[in-house]
Write an enzyme that holds these catalytic residues in place. Structure first.
Site, PDB file in Angstrom:
ATOM      1  N   LYS A 174      -5.245   3.352  -3.107  1.00 41.78           N
ATOM      2  CA  LYS A 174      -4.604   2.782  -1.918  1.00 41.78           C
ATOM      3  C   LYS A 174      -5.575   2.690  -0.737  1.00 41.78           C
ATOM      4  O   LYS A 174      -5.505   1.729   0.042  1.00 41.78           O
ATOM      5  CB  LYS A 174      -3.364   3.602  -1.540  1.00 41.78           C
ATOM      6  CG  LYS A 174      -2.231   3.527  -2.565  1.00 41.78           C
ATOM      7  CD  LYS A 174      -1.760   2.098  -2.794  1.00 41.78           C
ATOM      8  CE  LYS A 174      -0.532   2.040  -3.688  1.00 41.78           C
ATOM      9  NZ  LYS A 174      -0.076   0.648  -3.929  1.00 41.78           N
ATOM     10  N   SER A 196       0.862  -1.174   0.000  1.00 41.61           N
ATOM     11  CA  SER A 196       0.000   0.000   0.000  1.00 41.61           C
ATOM     12  C   SER A 196       0.905   1.233   0.000  1.00 41.61           C
ATOM     13  O   SER A 196       1.881   1.293  -0.748  1.00 41.61           O
ATOM     14  CB  SER A 196      -0.940  -0.044   1.204  1.00 41.61           C
ATOM     15  OG  SER A 196      -1.777   1.080   1.242  1.00 41.61           O
ATOM     16  N   TYR A 239      -4.301   8.287  -6.824  1.00 45.25           N
ATOM     17  CA  TYR A 239      -3.433   7.297  -6.179  1.00 45.25           C
ATOM     18  C   TYR A 239      -3.955   6.943  -4.782  1.00 45.25           C
ATOM     19  O   TYR A 239      -4.041   5.766  -4.419  1.00 45.25           O
ATOM     20  CB  TYR A 239      -2.016   7.868  -6.093  1.00 45.25           C
ATOM     21  CG  TYR A 239      -0.967   6.897  -5.613  1.00 45.25           C
ATOM     22  CD1 TYR A 239      -0.572   5.817  -6.402  1.00 45.25           C
ATOM     23  CD2 TYR A 239      -0.350   7.073  -4.375  1.00 45.25           C
ATOM     24  CE1 TYR A 239       0.413   4.941  -5.979  1.00 45.25           C
ATOM     25  CE2 TYR A 239       0.635   6.200  -3.944  1.00 45.25           C
ATOM     26  CZ  TYR A 239       1.012   5.146  -4.742  1.00 45.25           C
ATOM     27  OH  TYR A 239       1.988   4.271  -4.306  1.00 45.25           O
TER      28      TYR A 239
END
Length: 282
Positions: free
Chosen positions: A153, A135, A149
């Protein structure tokens, strides 16, 4: 004596995936190292009796099934899956195209989903296994220029946390790895795609951010080789951690997020606690 493990590592043609593969091989384990082009694995890692290079595009479920089949066919089992492959679409939300935002989710959320889905039948059959998903601190706290992004995650974090109790009865463990800033290739042009500036309101901040991040490339404080060795050590434990903050900056980020959550929970405690349905007048 330490049991020999069989690893399948995605994104092992360059960057952190190469370091993890090297660390696993150095520990005496067998590695199935995958990349979009299998030749990049061989170029990075060379030849080794316990190394199998396999082509894998994590966004392709058929590729994922073929890679797991190759691992089981060559080594007879699969002990550790490392979901490492990823990319980085950076920019302010309004300027990231819908296509690039979706592509980010496809690679860094649905990519691990595809590979893990293919690996589970093997792990369930052997009643053991560890799924490690890389992660980021961006999966713990959001930030400007990180919307696509961080969304991917944060998704990985929730997916893995929910997966953990589902597969625990079959001897399968999970581990989230949340690196801070490491000297990897994430900020290189090969891995990072900056949104095209189109909105004047964001122009100056975009220019400053891209310059700062480009200047940071190659100067990050974390050593990915040390992370890889530590990961191999943690993977050998009977009970690996469910979440591992990798790097002093990552530990600080997690601590600060925990403190903010506690403060936010407390800020409107009375109002929040007053919402119970009142059945006394029913």
């Amino acid at each position: 004596m330490r049991d020999k493990k069989v690893w399948l590592i995605t994104g092992a043609g360059r960057g952190m995936g190469v370091d993890i593969a090297r660390a696993a091989l150095a520990a005496g384990d067998a590695v199935v190292a995958t990349a979009r082009k299998a030749g990049s694995v061989t170029a990075a890692l060379g030849e080794h009796d316990d190394l199998l290079a396999v082509k894998l595009d994590v966004t392709d479920p058929a590729d994922a099934e073929a890679a797991v089949k190759a691992a089981a066919g060559r080594f007879g089992r699969l002990d550790v899956l490392v979901n490492n492959a990823g990319n980085f679409n950076a920019g302010f939300f309004e300027e990231i195209s819908p296509e690039d935002f979706r592509a980010q989710i496809e690679t860094t959320l649905f990519g691990p989903v595809n590979v893990t889905r293919s690996a589970f039948p093997v792990m369930r059959a052997q009643r053991s296994g560890l799924v490690v998903t890389i992660s980021s601190t961006a999966g713990i706290r959001g930030g400007e220029f990180l919307s696509a992004y961080a969304a991917s995650k944060f998704g990985v974090e929730g997916w893995m946390e929910s997966l953990t109790p589902e597969v625990a009865p079959f001897g399968i463990r999970t581990m989230l790895v949340e690196p801070g800033f490491f000297r990897t290739e994430l900020l290189t042009p090969e891995s990072t795609n900056y949104a095209e500036p189109t909105i004047e309101d964001y122009a100056e901040k975009t220019k400053q951010t891209v310059a700062a991040w480009s200047g940071m490339n190659g100067l990050q404080g974390g050593d990915p080789a040390k992370l890889a060795r530590a990961l191999v050590q943690l993977a050998s434990q009977d009970e690996p951690p469910l979440r591992w903050a990798a790097g002093a900056d990552a530990v600080e980020d997690l601590e600060q997020k925990a403190q903010r959550l506690l403060a936010q929970a407390d800020a409107y405690r009375e109002l929040s606690s007053s919402l119970t349905h009142d059945d006394t007048n029913a």
